[in-house]
Design an enzyme around this catalytic site. Structure first.
Site, PDB file in Angstrom:
ATOM      1  N   SER A 181       0.859  -1.184   0.000  1.00  0.00           N
ATOM      2  CA  SER A 181       0.000   0.000   0.000  1.00  0.00           C
ATOM      3  C   SER A 181       0.894   1.232   0.000  1.00  0.00           C
ATOM      4  O   SER A 181       2.074   1.152   0.388  1.00  0.00           O
ATOM      5  CB  SER A 181      -0.884   0.016   1.246  1.00  0.00           C
ATOM      6  N   TYR A 198      -2.328   0.813  10.788  1.00  0.00           N
ATOM      7  CA  TYR A 198      -2.230   0.220   9.456  1.00  0.00           C
ATOM      8  C   TYR A 198      -0.883   0.532   8.806  1.00  0.00           C
ATOM      9  O   TYR A 198      -0.253  -0.352   8.219  1.00  0.00           O
ATOM     10  CB  TYR A 198      -3.377   0.743   8.593  1.00  0.00           C
TER      11      TYR A 198
END
Length: 263
Positions: free
Chosen positions: A133, A146
Site C-alpha cells: 500500500s 495500518y
C-alpha cells in the site's frame, strides 16, 4: 500451454479476486486461496481456477494449503494480496487488539506463506509479488496501526530481494493508493455510510482491476527484468491523505475520511 502457475491470496474479494480473474484471462493457471471457501469455490466455477481455503494467520491452515500444493504442479509465482485495515484510532487512543490483528494479517500471514512457498520458487525460479500500500511508505493521522503493519510488510520484499541476490527469484512490490473495492473501507470503518464517504468526490478512484493489470504486467516482463516497487495512485491522489475532491478546496480531505483513504 499455460504461462505459469500462480497462487493468489485474498482471492475472495477485491484486488485478490480481480488478480485471479486477470491472470486466468492472460493464460496463467491460478490457485485461489482465502478464508471464505464459498467465495473462492464460486470464483473457481466462474473462471476455471483451482482453489483451496486457508487462514494465513494460522499455522495448521497454511500447512493444509501446502499439502494441497504438494499434489499440484510446481508454482511459478505467489501473489500476496491478503491483508486489511481495522479502525482509524489516533496513537493516543490505539486499540491494541486491532493493531495486533493488522500485524497478524498483513505481516505474519504474508511471512508465513512466503516462507512456506519460497523453497519451490528457489528451486525452479519464480516470482513473489507483495501487494502492500502507499501506507507502507507514508504516514498520516489516524493511520498508524495500518501504516505500521504495512511498513513492516514492505520490509519483507525489500530484505528478501537482498537475501536472494543471484538466485532466479524475482521479488516485486506493488503499492496501491486509493482503490474502490467492496470491502476494504467497510471492514476498516464498520459502517456503510462511512465507507462510501471515503470515495465521495473523488474523480475516478482506482478499481481492483487496475491493480490486477499492474500485477499481470510485472509477472509478464522478460525474466531479466525485476519490477522492484511500483506505486499506483489515481490521478486525484497526491499522498495517502491528500486528494482533489469535488466540492472541497483543492487537496482538502474531510476529517471523517482521513485515515481510510488507502488500500
Amino acid at each position: 500451454m499455460a504461462r505459469g502457475r500462480v497462487l493468489v491470496t485474498g482471492a475472495s474479494t477485491g484486488i485478490g479476486e480481480a488478480t485471479a480473474r486477470r491472470l486466468v484471462a492472460d493464460g496463467f493457471e491460478v490457485i485461489a486461496t482465502a478464508r471464505r471457501l464459498g467465495r473462492i469455490k464460486e470464483l473457481g466455477r466462474q473462471i476455471g481456477c483451482e482453489f483451496c481455503p486457508a487462514d494465513l494467520t494460522d499455522d495448521d491452515s497454511v500447512a493444509n494449503l501446502m499439502k494441497f500444493l504438494a499434489l499440484q504442479e510446481p508454482l511459478t509465482a505467489l501473489v500476496n494480496v491478503a491483508g486489511g485495515a481495522i479502525g482509524v484510532d489516533p496513537v493516543a487512543e490505539a486499540n491494541i487488539d486491532a493493531w495486533q490483528a493488522m500485524y497478524d494479517k498483513n505481516v505474519l500471514g504474508t511471512l508465513r506463506l512466503t516462507k512456506a512457498v519460497l523453497p519451490m520458487l528457489r528451486e525452479s525460479g519464480g516470482d513473489i509479488v507483495f501487494v502492500t500500500s502507499v501506507a507502507a511508505h507514508e504516514a498520516y493521522p489516524g493511520g498508524a496501526g495500518y501504516t505500521a503493519a504495512k511498513h513492516a510488510e514492505a520490509m519483507i520484499p525489500q530484505t528478501l530481494r537482498l537475501e536472494l541476490l543471484g538466485e532466479p527469484v524475482r521479488v516485486i512490490e506493488v503499492a496501491p493508493g486509493l482503490v474502490k473495492t467492496p470491502e476494504f473501507s467497510l471492514n476498516r470503518l464498520g459502517d456503510v455510510d462511512a465507507a462510501q464517504a471515503v470515495y465521495r468526490g473523488i474523480d475516478e478512484p482506482l478499481l481492483a482491476e487496475d491493480i490486477a493489470d499492474v500485477i499481470a504486467w510485472t509477472l509478464t516482463r522478460p525474466r531479466h527484468v525485476n519490477i522492484d516497487t511500483v506505486t499506483v495512485r489515481p490521478v486525484a491522489q497526491a499522498t495517502a491523505a491528500l486528494f482533489a475532491r469535488e466540492g472541497t478546496s483543492q487537496g482538502e480531505l474531510p476529517s471523517d475520511d482521513l485515515a481510510a483513504a488507502d488500500e
